[in-house]
Design a protein around this motif. Structure first.
Motif, short mmCIF file in Angstrom:
data_model
loop_
_atom_site.label_atom_id
_atom_site.label_comp_id
_atom_site.label_asym_id
_atom_site.label_seq_id
_atom_site.Cartn_x
_atom_site.Cartn_y
_atom_site.Cartn_z
N SER A 143 -42.65 -4.56 -19.06
CA SER A 143 -43.56 -3.70 -18.60
C SER A 143 -43.73 -2.46 -19.30
N VAL A 144 -42.96 -1.89 -20.14
CA VAL A 144 -42.94 -0.63 -20.88
C VAL A 144 -43.99 -1.07 -22.02
N ASN A 190 -47.84 2.84 -12.15
CA ASN A 190 -47.39 1.42 -12.02
C ASN A 190 -46.18 1.08 -12.73
N THR A 191 -46.09 1.57 -13.98
CA THR A 191 -44.81 1.42 -14.86
C THR A 191 -43.56 1.85 -14.25
N SER A 221 -46.44 -3.25 -22.12
CA SER A 221 -47.56 -3.25 -21.39
C SER A 221 -48.21 -2.12 -21.27
N TYR A 222 -47.37 -1.20 -20.77
CA TYR A 222 -47.66 0.38 -20.61
C TYR A 222 -48.31 0.90 -21.89
N LYS A 245 -51.61 -0.15 -22.84
CA LYS A 245 -52.61 0.28 -21.73
C LYS A 245 -52.95 -0.66 -20.94
N GLU A 246 -52.22 -1.74 -20.65
CA GLU A 246 -52.41 -2.66 -19.66
C GLU A 246 -51.92 -2.26 -18.35
N LEU A 247 -51.02 -1.20 -18.21
CA LEU A 247 -50.25 -0.55 -17.16
C LEU A 247 -50.30 0.76 -16.97
N SER A 248 -50.65 1.31 -15.77
CA SER A 248 -50.59 2.60 -15.79
C SER A 248 -49.10 3.20 -15.86
N LEU A 249 -48.84 4.61 -16.04
CA LEU A 249 -47.62 5.20 -16.07
C LEU A 249 -47.05 5.02 -14.68
#
Length: 221
Positions: free
Chosen positions: A69-70, A82-83, A72-73, A76-80
């Motif tokens: 998840s981190v 959402n992460t 992915s953040y 820039k595939e996951l917002s802060l």
């Protein structure tokens, strides 16, 4: 939509930990042979990983792991926001899974592990296990073979159970959860911070290896 993703991450991480812990307890109940115990634990984990990633990837990406998840953040595939929530539900889901497994086998719901897992050799094992996991996931995505990720991840974790000294935790949320069970799969909480640090180092190395292999040179080759 976010609620569905978070539930998928909670459910996936929880089921994964319940499988790891439950199969570990079952293994020690039916065999005194450590090799057989590890084999039982490995087979159950490999099977459930394949199932969970296959079914839940279309919903949440099937991270089940703060390392994924981190990164992915950072990609820039996951917002802060959402992460943050992904990490919260992964830890909560994993802990819930450990509690369920404990209760299924008539252990205390929270049964703190007494099994210290200390030593540089174990931390090196975690670095290798985590590096390989991250390398495989993101290289598969880059190569457009996302549908093979369930098999690839399950195969890596299954192999790493046997070839790494730490038996491949490779997941901070799972590591925290496994401190709640005084069983075959447990880890004393005092050992958790070093394991997580090793996992972070491994994830960074795995991602660096992925970037090196996939980055374009000035000549484009």
């Amino acid at each position: 939509m976010l609620r569905k993703k978070l539930f998928a991450e909670f459910l996936g991480t929880g089921t994964l930990v319940a499988t790891v812990v439950g199969s570990g307890i079952m293994a020690t109940d039916i065999s005194a042979d450590i090799g057989i115990q590890l084999l039982i634990n490995t087979i159950a984990t490999v099977f459930v990983l394949y199932i969970l990633i296959t079914l839940l990837a279309p919903i949440s990406g099937a991270h089940f792991n703060p390392l994924v998840s981190v990164i992915s953040y950072l990609r820039k595939e996951l917002s802060l926001v959402n992460t943050f929530w992904f990490l919260v539900v992964q830890v909560l889901g994993g802990s819930f899974g450990a509690i369920l497994a404990n209760l299924m086998f008539e252990h205390a719901a929270i049964d703190p592990s007494q099994k210290a897992r200390d030593g540089a050799q174990l931390l090196l094992g975690e670095v290798i296990a985590s590096a390989g996991l991250i390398f495989i996931i993101f290289l598969a995505i880059k190569q457009g073979i996302d549908k093979k990720i369930p098999r690839l991840v399950a195969a890596w974790i299954g192999a790493a159970y046997f070839f790494t000294s730490s038996t491949s935790f490779a997941n901070p949320a799972v590591t925290i959860a496994r401190s709640l069970t005084d069983s075959f799969s447990g880890i004393n909480f005092s050992s958790v911070p070093a394991f997580i640090a090793a996992q972070i180092v491994g994830a960074a190395l795995g991602y660096a290896g992925f970037k090196f292999l996939t980055s374009k040179t000035k000549s484009g080759k």
